[in-house]
Scaffold this motif. Structure first.
Motif, PDB file in Angstrom:
ATOM      1  N   SER A  68      36.390  41.685  41.554  1.00  0.00           N
ATOM      2  CA  SER A  68      37.066  42.180  42.712  1.00  0.00           C
ATOM      3  C   SER A  68      37.033  43.652  43.008  1.00  0.00           C
ATOM      4  CB  SER A  68      38.282  41.169  42.483  1.00  0.00           C
ATOM      5  OG  SER A  68      39.398  42.461  41.595  1.00  0.00           O
TER       6      SER A  68
ATOM      7  N   HIS B 181      38.398  37.989  37.225  1.00  0.00           N
ATOM      8  CA  HIS B 181      39.193  39.819  38.313  1.00  0.00           C
ATOM      9  C   HIS B 181      37.880  40.854  38.117  1.00  0.00           C
ATOM     10  CE1 HIS B 181      42.508  36.862  38.119  1.00  0.00           C
ATOM     11  NE2 HIS B 181      42.384  36.405  36.439  1.00  0.00           N
ATOM     12  N   SER B 182      37.346  41.239  37.543  1.00  0.00           N
ATOM     13  CA  SER B 182      36.475  42.057  37.726  1.00  0.00           C
ATOM     14  C   SER B 182      35.784  41.970  39.121  1.00  0.00           C
ATOM     15  CB  SER B 182      35.385  42.040  36.098  1.00  0.00           C
ATOM     16  OG  SER B 182      34.306  40.198  35.892  1.00  0.00           O
TER      17      SER B 182
ATOM     18  N   GLU C 208      34.776  40.994  30.786  1.00  0.00           N
ATOM     19  CA  GLU C 208      35.458  39.544  31.175  1.00  0.00           C
ATOM     20  C   GLU C 208      35.078  38.467  30.685  1.00  0.00           C
ATOM     21  OE1 GLU C 208      38.749  38.513  34.817  1.00  0.00           O
ATOM     22  OE2 GLU C 208      36.731  39.965  34.840  1.00  0.00           O
TER      23      GLU C 208
ATOM     24  N   TYR D 254      32.919  44.082  33.718  1.00  0.00           N
ATOM     25  CA  TYR D 254      32.590  43.228  34.059  1.00  0.00           C
ATOM     26  C   TYR D 254      31.968  41.899  33.392  1.00  0.00           C
ATOM     27  CZ  TYR D 254      29.353  38.738  35.572  1.00  0.00           C
ATOM     28  OH  TYR D 254      28.436  37.529  35.651  1.00  0.00           O
TER      29      TYR D 254
ATOM     30  N   PRO E 128      39.316  31.956  38.742  1.00  0.00           N
ATOM     31  CA  PRO E 128      39.011  33.509  39.350  1.00  0.00           C
ATOM     32  C   PRO E 128      38.075  34.819  38.565  1.00  0.00           C
ATOM     33  CG  PRO E 128      41.349  33.652  39.610  1.00  0.00           C
ATOM     34  CD  PRO E 128      40.398  32.501  38.506  1.00  0.00           C
TER      35      PRO E 128
ATOM     36  N   ARG F  24      36.201  35.770  28.342  1.00  0.00           N
ATOM     37  CA  ARG F  24      37.121  34.713  29.107  1.00  0.00           C
ATOM     38  C   ARG F  24      36.713  33.225  28.133  1.00  0.00           C
ATOM     39  NH1 ARG F  24      39.231  35.691  34.109  1.00  0.00           N
ATOM     40  NH2 ARG F  24      39.347  33.521  34.070  1.00  0.00           N
TER      41      ARG F  24
END
Length: 235
Positions: free
Chosen positions: A230, A227-228, A97, A94, A225, A101
């Motif tokens: 999820s 992704h981590s 990311e 997380y 979104p 990002r």
């Protein structure tokens, strides 16, 4: 031609195949911020780079090149802790990311780099990941220009009152009066003051801090979104 860089401390945030045998690697570095490196031949069976270019592994990196996409020349692997256990691993992914990002490319953020290292140490040494994540998110917000004080009411210019209730806006911080865009309201003053004093341990503090940081990260992502997130639902 830009001078080659040698011995730059860094970490792999993400990697993916590039052309036939190479890897495209996003790294976070101390003095050059986030950047992309081409690791030529690293995706071939004989290359040791594939095993070395792993998340959470401290590296010293050498690269060269004039374009935005530099070429990795060599690296040195250093010792360092890594997240242990499934939840800690997901937490580390997380953090990676978020950095990959949302951190602007080529912008050195040495304080955030140091906080990232501290967070990896903490994730390697605890099963209670939430305080680690919230402290990193606060440092992350500060580095990106969205920092705020849990105990300060921006629109009134004074400290939070323990018995008061407040709002949160990503662009302004803690507010007494909501704006049309305000998503979070009814934030208890005594809990905000606890967070201002560094209390990330109580149930109320954890819940409030998580709600606020979720709103901030969603605001920065602008609807894309993460992704981590999820992974935590699957784990």
């Amino acid at each position: 031609m830009a001078a080659p860089v040698q011995g730059e401390p860094g970490y792999v945030l993400h990697r993916r195949p590039y052309r036939e045998t190479s890897l495209l690697v996003d790294v976070l570095t101390l003095n050059h911020g986030r950047l992309g490196l081409v690791a030529r031949g690293a995706n071939s069976a004989r290359s040791p780079l594939k095993a070395q270019l792993q998340p959470f592994q401290p590296l010293l990196l050498d690269w060269q090149g004039r374009s935005d996409l530099k070429t990795l020349v060599q690296l040195e692997v250093r010792d360092g802790p890594a997240p242990k256990g499934t939840v800690a691993l997901y937490s580390g992914l997380y953090l990676n990311e978020l950095l990959q990002r949302l951190v602007p490319e080529g912008d050195p953020l040495p304080e955030l780099f140091a906080c990232y290292i501290d967070s990896l140490h903490a994730l390697a040494d605890t099963t209670d990941v939430e305080p680690v994540l919230r402290r990193f998110e606060m440092a992350f917000a500060q580095a990106l220009g969205y920092g705020f004080d849990w105990g300060w009411v921006t629109d009134l210019g004074r400290e939070v009152e323990p018995r008061g209730y407040y709002c949160y806006d990503p662009g302004q911080g803690i507010l007494a009066h909501p704006t049309p865009e305000t998503r979070l309201q009814s934030l208890a003053g005594d809990t905000l003051l606890g967070l201002a004093a560094g209390d990330y341990g109580s149930a109320d503090s954890r819940r409030l801090a998580k709600r606020v940081m979720r709103v901030l990260v969603d605001h920065l992502l602008q609807g894309r979104p993460l992704h981590s997130r999820s992974l935590f639902h699957k784990g």
